[in-house]
Each structure stands twice: as structure tokens, then as C-alpha cells.
Design a protein around this motif. Structure first.
Motif, PDB file in Angstrom:
ATOM      1  N   THR A  34      38.103  74.918  22.872  1.00 22.55           N
ATOM      2  CA  THR A  34      38.504  75.871  23.911  1.00 22.55           C
ATOM      3  C   THR A  34      40.026  76.026  23.955  1.00 22.55           C
ATOM      4  O   THR A  34      40.545  77.143  24.031  1.00 22.55           O
ATOM      5  CB  THR A  34      37.971  75.409  25.287  1.00 22.55           C
ATOM      6  OG1 THR A  34      36.550  75.343  25.230  1.00 22.55           O
ATOM      7  CG2 THR A  34      38.389  76.348  26.394  1.00 22.55           C
ATOM      8  N   SER A  84      33.931  73.885  31.661  1.00 23.93           N
ATOM      9  CA  SER A  84      33.478  75.278  31.639  1.00 23.93           C
ATOM     10  C   SER A  84      34.463  76.206  32.339  1.00 23.93           C
ATOM     11  O   SER A  84      34.573  77.394  31.981  1.00 23.93           O
ATOM     12  CB  SER A  84      32.096  75.395  32.280  1.00 23.93           C
ATOM     13  OG  SER A  84      32.136  74.976  33.629  1.00 23.93           O
ATOM     14  N   SER A  88      35.884  79.960  31.171  1.00 27.63           N
ATOM     15  CA  SER A  88      35.854  81.161  32.023  1.00 27.63           C
ATOM     16  C   SER A  88      37.240  81.773  32.188  1.00 27.63           C
ATOM     17  O   SER A  88      37.419  82.981  32.023  1.00 27.63           O
ATOM     18  CB  SER A  88      35.282  80.822  33.400  1.00 27.63           C
ATOM     19  OG  SER A  88      33.946  80.435  33.284  1.00 27.63           O
ATOM     20  N   PHE A 136      29.756  81.129  31.721  1.00 28.35           N
ATOM     21  CA  PHE A 136      30.380  79.823  31.884  1.00 28.35           C
ATOM     22  C   PHE A 136      30.916  79.588  33.297  1.00 28.35           C
ATOM     23  O   PHE A 136      31.122  78.445  33.690  1.00 28.35           O
ATOM     24  CB  PHE A 136      31.437  79.577  30.814  1.00 28.35           C
ATOM     25  CG  PHE A 136      30.809  79.230  29.502  1.00 28.35           C
ATOM     26  CD1 PHE A 136      30.367  77.941  29.252  1.00 28.35           C
ATOM     27  CD2 PHE A 136      30.620  80.190  28.528  1.00 28.35           C
ATOM     28  CE1 PHE A 136      29.756  77.607  28.055  1.00 28.35           C
ATOM     29  CE2 PHE A 136      30.012  79.875  27.325  1.00 28.35           C
ATOM     30  CZ  PHE A 136      29.577  78.578  27.085  1.00 28.35           C
ATOM     31  N   TRP A 139      28.038  77.844  34.710  1.00 27.96           N
ATOM     32  CA  TRP A 139      27.611  76.709  33.889  1.00 27.96           C
ATOM     33  C   TRP A 139      27.039  75.556  34.711  1.00 27.96           C
ATOM     34  O   TRP A 139      25.963  75.054  34.430  1.00 27.96           O
ATOM     35  CB  TRP A 139      28.781  76.239  33.036  1.00 27.96           C
ATOM     36  CG  TRP A 139      28.561  74.924  32.363  1.00 27.96           C
ATOM     37  CD1 TRP A 139      28.981  73.696  32.794  1.00 27.96           C
ATOM     38  CD2 TRP A 139      27.869  74.697  31.141  1.00 27.96           C
ATOM     39  NE1 TRP A 139      28.599  72.722  31.904  1.00 27.96           N
ATOM     40  CE2 TRP A 139      27.909  73.314  30.878  1.00 27.96           C
ATOM     41  CE3 TRP A 139      27.215  75.531  30.241  1.00 27.96           C
ATOM     42  CZ2 TRP A 139      27.333  72.744  29.768  1.00 27.96           C
ATOM     43  CZ3 TRP A 139      26.642  74.953  29.119  1.00 27.96           C
ATOM     44  CH2 TRP A 139      26.697  73.587  28.894  1.00 27.96           C
TER      45      TRP A 139
END
Length: 191
Positions: A34, A84, A88, A136, A139
Motif C-alpha cells: 500500500t 484498510s 481508502s 476498503f 473492510w
């Protein structure tokens, strides 16, 4: 090359998931991806921004999302859980960056050439990012309520994920064709 890097790095946690369903190692792989993904997408998109005011917005959002990601890692750690929230926020920022580029390209130039490799990369990310941001952001709820109708969002997210990689493939193919044409041209002209 940046798109190939994104795809190659995304494969690592995905392949790891085939062998591990959950745990610190999988969390670490996804969280590192990420953070790396936003860096690569920033490197892909930033050079396309022309307007100085929009460059400033791009820079400010880059600093803000970087601070957010650092604070999220400090707060949650890299392996304790999948962050998460970072996914996002990153996808929200991707959407903002893409809209800045589209506005920039249509105001300052004649627009993004629809056949260009960048068009396919941009379209792939633009279709994928808002859907991923939505999924997400939910999530934790989906994880706690696996029987909820909300889990059906994964099907939609998977469709957008496949679509993004399909569009990336078209862009890479077009990039390769453009590169081959340049090489042929240079050879033909003795350069």
C-alpha cells in the motif's frame, strides 16, 4: 516501467495470500505494498500535471497522504493488522490526482490522447480507485459480518480490479508498440 513495477509488487501479497489466509506476514506484505503503490503512482502521475496551482495541490495532497500513512503505521504497526484506512485514503488521493490531470490536460493541452498508453493507465486507475476506496472503507464491517450483503461488494471490486489490469495490459502493449516503432524509425534514419 512504473506500471510494471506496480503489477509486480501487487503480485507479492496476492501470491502470499494463496498460502496464508491471515496473519502478521500477510498484513506486512499488504501494508508495505500500500505504501509502495502510492509512491509509484505519484511518480507516474506527477509529471503529467502542468498547471502550477494544480502542482501545488498535488504536492499538498502528497504530503497529507504521506503523513496519514506514517501516522497509520505508527498507530497500527506494519504487521499487527491490515491498514484498510490507508488503502481508502490512498485511493481517494488517486482519484483527486487523476481529476487534476484530466482538468489540466483539457485546459492546457488538447486533452489526453485516447490511444496513448497513459490514457489506458489513467483509465484503469480511475475506474479502480473509487470502487476500492468504498470497499476498503467498509473492510472492518465486512470482516466482522461475513454473511452481510455488503460482502457482495468484493465481486464488484474484483471486476474493477480485473478491468484495471486489462487496461494496464493494453497500455503496456501500446507502450511496447510505440517503443518498437521508435527503434525502427531510428534504425531507418541511421540514429
Amino acid at each position: 516501467m512504473i506500471i510494471l513495477g506496480i503489477v509486480a509488487l501487487a503480485a507479492i501479497p496476492q501470491l502470499l495470500r494463496a498460502f496464508i489466509s491471515a496473519g502478521p506476514l500477510l498484513n506486512l506484505a499488504y501494508n508495505l505494498y500500500t505504501i509502495t503503490e502510492i509512491t509509484l503512482i505519484c511518480c507516474l502521475l506527477y509529471p503529467k500535471v502542468i498547471n502550477p496551482g494544480r502542482k501545488k495541490i498535488f504536492t499538498i495532497t502528497t504530503v497529507l497522504v504521506t503523513v496519514f500513512n506514517i501516522l497509520a503505521v505508527i498507530w497500527f504497526g506494519l504487521s499487527a493488522r491490515f491498514i484498510s484506512e490507508a488503502v481508502s485514503v490512498n485511493n481517494l488521493v488517486y482519484t483527486i490526482w487523476i481529476l487534476l490531470i484530466i482538468l489540466d490536460q483539457y485546459e492546457i493541452t488538447d486533452g489526453i490522447r485516447i490511444g496513448s498508453p497513459f490514457f489506458w493507465y489513467l483509465t484503469g486507475i480511475l475506474l479502480y480507485a473509487p470502487c476500492t476506496m468504498l470497499v476498503f472503507s467498509l473492510w472492518q464491517y465486512i470482516k466482522i459480518h461475513p454473511d452481510s450483503v455488503m460482502t457482495k461488494l468484493w465481486i464488484i471490486q474484483s471486476i474493477f480490479n480485473i478491468t484495471m489490469y486489462g487496461l494496464f495490459t493494453i497500455g503496456i502493449w501500446k507502450d511496447q508498440k510505440t517503443h518498437q516503432a521508435k527503434v525502427i524509425y531510428q534504425r531507418a534514419n541511421g540514429k
